[in-house]
Scaffold this active site. Structure first.
Site, PDB file in Angstrom:
ATOM      1  N   ASP A   1      37.567  96.517   6.548  1.00  0.00           N
ATOM      2  CA  ASP A   1      36.298  96.278   7.246  1.00  0.00           C
ATOM      3  C   ASP A   1      36.576  96.334   8.752  1.00  0.00           C
ATOM      4  O   ASP A   1      37.070  95.362   9.325  1.00  0.00           O
ATOM      5  CB  ASP A   1      35.716  94.915   6.866  1.00  0.00           C
ATOM      6  CG  ASP A   1      35.192  94.875   5.426  1.00  0.00           C
ATOM      7  OD1 ASP A   1      35.775  95.581   4.576  1.00  0.00           O
ATOM      8  OD2 ASP A   1      34.227  94.141   5.147  1.00  0.00           O
TER       9      ASP A   1
ATOM     10  N   LYS B   1      28.094  98.087   7.491  1.00  0.00           N
ATOM     11  CA  LYS B   1      27.967  96.646   7.274  1.00  0.00           C
ATOM     12  C   LYS B   1      27.246  96.029   8.467  1.00  0.00           C
ATOM     13  O   LYS B   1      27.474  96.434   9.611  1.00  0.00           O
ATOM     14  CB  LYS B   1      29.379  96.069   7.093  1.00  0.00           C
ATOM     15  CG  LYS B   1      29.486  94.572   6.952  1.00  0.00           C
ATOM     16  CD  LYS B   1      30.951  94.190   6.709  1.00  0.00           C
ATOM     17  CE  LYS B   1      31.186  92.697   6.850  1.00  0.00           C
ATOM     18  NZ  LYS B   1      32.608  92.337   6.674  1.00  0.00           N
TER      19      LYS B   1
ATOM     20  N   LYS C   1      26.470  97.002   3.209  1.00  0.00           N
ATOM     21  CA  LYS C   1      26.952  95.624   3.043  1.00  0.00           C
ATOM     22  C   LYS C   1      26.333  94.699   4.085  1.00  0.00           C
ATOM     23  O   LYS C   1      26.687  94.753   5.257  1.00  0.00           O
ATOM     24  CB  LYS C   1      28.482  95.576   3.152  1.00  0.00           C
ATOM     25  CG  LYS C   1      29.055  94.159   3.018  1.00  0.00           C
ATOM     26  CD  LYS C   1      30.572  94.146   3.100  1.00  0.00           C
ATOM     27  CE  LYS C   1      31.118  92.729   3.146  1.00  0.00           C
ATOM     28  NZ  LYS C   1      32.601  92.689   3.240  1.00  0.00           N
TER      29      LYS C   1
END
Length: 260
Positions: free
Chosen positions: A112, A175, A211
């Site tokens: 991430d 995300k 996400k």
């Protein structure tokens, strides 16, 4: 109950605290394999369906602990690591790339990363593309989720452009947030990002995952996000390969609601 179990299977169970230790990472990994109490699963006839979370997410220094704990538990849940100057994205690019490579070396199968918000706020779109592209390269075979930190991008227009650039540069997921900003995942921002994902899919045929993370604490929140994905992107996105919920305290409330 079915929607709540679906939320569990799409969850990145996360601990990103300054006081993380091997023991609390081990406990989280056990919970990742057994997210819902066995008696509740039996009551729903779901005890033999292999219900686990989608991944566990930690800092790079805790990746080895998580990998070892999951291996000892005999499960194949992937370990995700935040990297790339998390949470501010303000480190020099070379430092960020080195951190990504180290996390992969330690055994992370998902990374991430976080973007440098300065590049968005000053309109340096080509530089943003190039930085994300290099991060994608540094990830190697690991999946890359790109955190946009939407609460710090200034406008929904910037959120859309940053989403598009992140996908063009090779992100497997986009995300919303690090969870450390003042404003984290919100439904309006989620809708903008999902429409960018949909436009990108129509343009290229490539499906990119989504996400939301930060501030998602209740079962009701999780259901709202599942419904939004269902409405904006369709049922094919409602699987761990294309949808994740970033959460640390959400699982507790979901288990409570399942119990009720």
């Amino acid at each position: 109950a079915a929607w709540l179990l679906k939320a569990v299977t799409c969850m990145d169970l996360t601990t990103l605290s300054g006081d993380d230790t091997p023991s609390n990472v081990h406990r989280m990994c056990y919970k990742a394999k057994h997210p819902i109490r066995e008696d509740l699963l039996k009551a729903m006839d779901m005890h033999d369906k292999g219900i686990t979370v989608a991944a566990v997410c930690v800092y790079p220094t805790r990746v080895t602990d998580a990998v070892n704990a999951l291996k000892a538990a005999g499960c194949n849940i992937p370990v995700a690591s935040v990297a790339g100057g998390f949470p501010s994205g303000q480190m020099p690019l070379q430092t960020r790339l080195a951190e990504i490579k180290l996390a992969v070396e330690y055994g992370a199968r998902e990374i991430d990363i976080v973007i440098n918000r300065t590049l968005v706020l000053t309109g340096q779109w080509e530089e943003l593309y190039e930085e994300i592209r290099q991060c994608r390269e540094a990830c190697g075979d690991a999946h890359m989720k790109t955190i946009l930190s939407t609460g710090e991008l200034g406008s929904l227009g910037n959120v859309y452009k940053a989403s598009m650039i992140a996908m063009m540069a090779g992100s497997d997921f986009i995300k919303t947030s690090t969870g450390k900003e003042v404003e984290n995942a919100t439904l309006p921002v989620g809708a903008v990002m999902m429409r960018a994902i949909r436009d990108f899919y129509w343009e290229t045929g490539n499906k990119v995952g989504f996400k939301p993370a930060g501030g998602i604490r209740t079962a009701k929140d999780a259901i709202s996000w599942l419904m939004l994905v269902h409405e904006e992107l369709g049922v094919e996105w409602l699987k761990p390969e294309l949808f994740r919920l970033g959460a640390s305290s959400l699982l507790e409330d979901i288990e409570k609601q399942v119990s009720y």
